[in-house]
Design an enzyme around this catalytic site. Structure first.
Site, PDB file in Angstrom:
ATOM      1  N   ARG A  63       2.239  -1.797  14.886  1.00 34.84           N
ATOM      2  CA  ARG A  63       3.155  -2.441  13.957  1.00 34.84           C
ATOM      3  C   ARG A  63       4.552  -2.542  14.568  1.00 34.84           C
ATOM      4  NH1 ARG A  63       1.437   0.422   8.173  1.00 34.84           N
ATOM      5  NH2 ARG A  63      -0.781  -0.079   8.315  1.00 34.84           N
ATOM      6  N   ARG A 102       7.117   7.235  11.901  1.00 35.29           N
ATOM      7  CA  ARG A 102       7.046   5.771  11.904  1.00 35.29           C
ATOM      8  C   ARG A 102       7.023   5.280  13.354  1.00 35.29           C
ATOM      9  NH1 ARG A 102       7.760   2.548   7.600  1.00 35.29           N
ATOM     10  NH2 ARG A 102       8.713   4.270   6.433  1.00 35.29           N
ATOM     11  N   GLU A 149       4.826   9.699   2.141  1.00 32.81           N
ATOM     12  CA  GLU A 149       3.563   8.945   2.079  1.00 32.81           C
ATOM     13  C   GLU A 149       2.667   9.259   3.273  1.00 32.81           C
ATOM     14  OE1 GLU A 149       1.860   4.512   2.875  1.00 32.81           O
ATOM     15  OE2 GLU A 149       3.970   4.675   2.319  1.00 32.81           O
ATOM     16  N   SER A 192      -2.106   5.145   1.424  1.00 35.67           N
ATOM     17  CA  SER A 192      -1.905   4.144   0.380  1.00 35.67           C
ATOM     18  C   SER A 192      -3.251   3.469   0.154  1.00 35.67           C
ATOM     19  CB  SER A 192      -0.850   3.127   0.831  1.00 35.67           C
ATOM     20  OG  SER A 192      -0.465   2.287  -0.223  1.00 35.67           O
ATOM     21  N   ARG A 224       0.704  11.140  10.775  1.00 37.58           N
ATOM     22  CA  ARG A 224       1.431  11.749   9.654  1.00 37.58           C
ATOM     23  C   ARG A 224       0.763  13.039   9.191  1.00 37.58           C
ATOM     24  NH1 ARG A 224       4.446   7.198   5.941  1.00 37.58           N
ATOM     25  NH2 ARG A 224       5.261   5.982   7.688  1.00 37.58           N
TER      26      ARG A 224
END
Length: 426
Positions: A261, A276, A348, A351, A390
């Site tokens: 990403r 991230r 988070e 999701s 994560r």
């Protein structure tokens, strides 16, 4: 993608649904484009029918020796041959405008999604586990990790910001987490393991909704393919263009892949540490099912993601996202947020979204209900089970010790080859 027929039948409801996501009313424009398309299509069909009729009549007139009538008909056919291509081009152009307009709109939130503009208005559904207490001030993973093999400097030297180089026991822990997740989702939670392409065509990222609006979040190769931002793209598009047998549904698939990403929309966020990244690994969960089963499948997927956190004894909370914080393709999303003692915050880690038939319409993925004559669009769901990096961060922070070492969670020990504690590299 939305059904234009439903928009025609319930324009106010459609606009009200989009308004919850901050989108101005668009039904009038969509309906006008659709009416224009249908008008042109009708004129085109009528012209084609008349051309065919006149062509047949020419033969009949010639057979009867009526050359004058045949000449009139020939002139009419010639005129139609000149005008029909323009109508065909107009129909194609208007249809493309309508398609593009529909493709750029987000999904409609279901009724139980709370109103709200951002993450501050999400609703906590439950908490699991109790954050641990420490006899010392717990550190963030970016402070714990480097001594144990989480090397940000080499990652930056090789590739720039938001890339990390893992060494030794840290790399082993990362691999163990990924394997533990994949084995749990297949053996315990009933997902079919898949190994998928990491490079995909335009049609694939269009099908799951990354194109056309979110291309800046992706990486593209020089030959026009896209690096997947998640295995959702490959897994979901496996049914693109298919008419599935109802008896085969639901399809539950999982894959462990690298994900890529650009993080174009997150400038300045989480620039420090391993949260991230431009490249990371994730165990993705995808379900393809009948519409009447999607709500139940959504709950199963959430439970499958929760099972990993519970096995690792990581405190977390389950959050229902508000309309303004959901991804564009989702109609209902739950986030799982893991407790990070170094940050003293929940962050988070998964999701899980129910997309309804939004992606299926883009992909033309259908099934035939038993005994029915017509096909229906399937429902698609996706979520993380979990993001490996994560989860690594959560383990480092929750299992840290004052001397800088990190204990290996009990559930991971079978995958760690006897290693019970991460200690500073020699």
């Amino acid at each position: 993608m939305h059904d234009i027929r439903q928009i025609r039948e319930n324009p106010e409801t459609f606009d009200a649904g989009l308004a919850r996501r901050g989108v101005e009313p668009v039904s009038a424009r969509l309906i006008a484009l659709d009416e224009q398309r249908r008008s042109v299509a009708t004129r085109l069909q009528e012209g084609q029918n008349r051309r065919n009729e006149a062509s047949k009549a020419i033969g009949k007139a010639m057979g009867q020796g009526d050359t004058a009538a045949a000449d009139v008909l020939k002139a009419e056919v010639a005129l139609l041959k000149d005008t029909l291509p323009a109508l065909e081009a107009e129909e194609k152009d208007v249809a493309a405008q309508l398609q593009d307009a529909l493709a750029g709109l987000p999904n409609i939130p279901v009724a139980e999604v709370p109103d709200g503009e951002d993450e501050t208005q999400n609703v906590e559904v439950l908490k699991w586990g109790t954050p641990g207490t420490f006899a010392f001030t717990p550190k963030e993973h970016a402070d714990i990790g480097p001594a144990l093999g989480l090397d940000f400097e080499i990652g930056a030297k090789l590739s720039g910001a938001r890339f990390t180089f893992l060494k030794g026991q840290m790399a082993r822990l990362h691999r163990a987490l990924a394997q533990f997740m994949l084995d749990t989702q297949t053996a315990s939670n009933g997902f079919l393991e898949c190994n998928v392409p990491l490079l995909v065509r335009d049609e694939a990222v269009y099908g799951t909704g990354q194109l056309p609006k979110f291309s800046e979040d992706l990486f593209r190769t020089t030959d026009g393919r896209w690096l997947i931002p998640t295995a959702e793209v490959s897994l979901t598009n496996a049914v693109a263009g298919e008419i599935l047998d109802a008896a085969t549904l639901p399809l539950r698939m999982t894959a462990l892949t690298p994900c890529f990403r650009s993080e174009a929309g997150s400038a300045g966020r989480d620039t420090r540490g391993f949260i991230r990244q431009h490249q990371f690994e994730k165990v993705e969960l995808v379900t393809i099912c009948r519409p009447e089963d999607s709500e139940g499948e959504h709950e199963k997927m959430v439970a499958a993601a929760e099972s990993i956190l519970q096995a690792l004894e990581l405190p977390y909370r389950k959050v229902l996202l508000c309309a303004g914080d959901m991804g564009a393709t989702a109609r209902l999303t739950y986030d799982l947020e893991v407790w990070l003692p170094g940050q003293q915050a929940y962050r988070e880690i998964s999701s899980i979204s129910n997309c309804g038939d939004y992606q299926a319409r883009r992909m033309n993925a259908r099934y035939k209900p038993e005994g029915a004559k017509k096909t229906e669009f399937v429902h698609t769901l996706n979520g993380s089970g979990l993001a490996v990096g994560r989860t690594l961060v959560a383990v480092l922070e929750n299992y840290q010790r004052e001397d800088g070492s990190v204990l290996v969670p009990e559930a991971l020990k079978p995958w760690m080859g006897g290693i019970e504690k991460l200690e500073a590299l020699a």
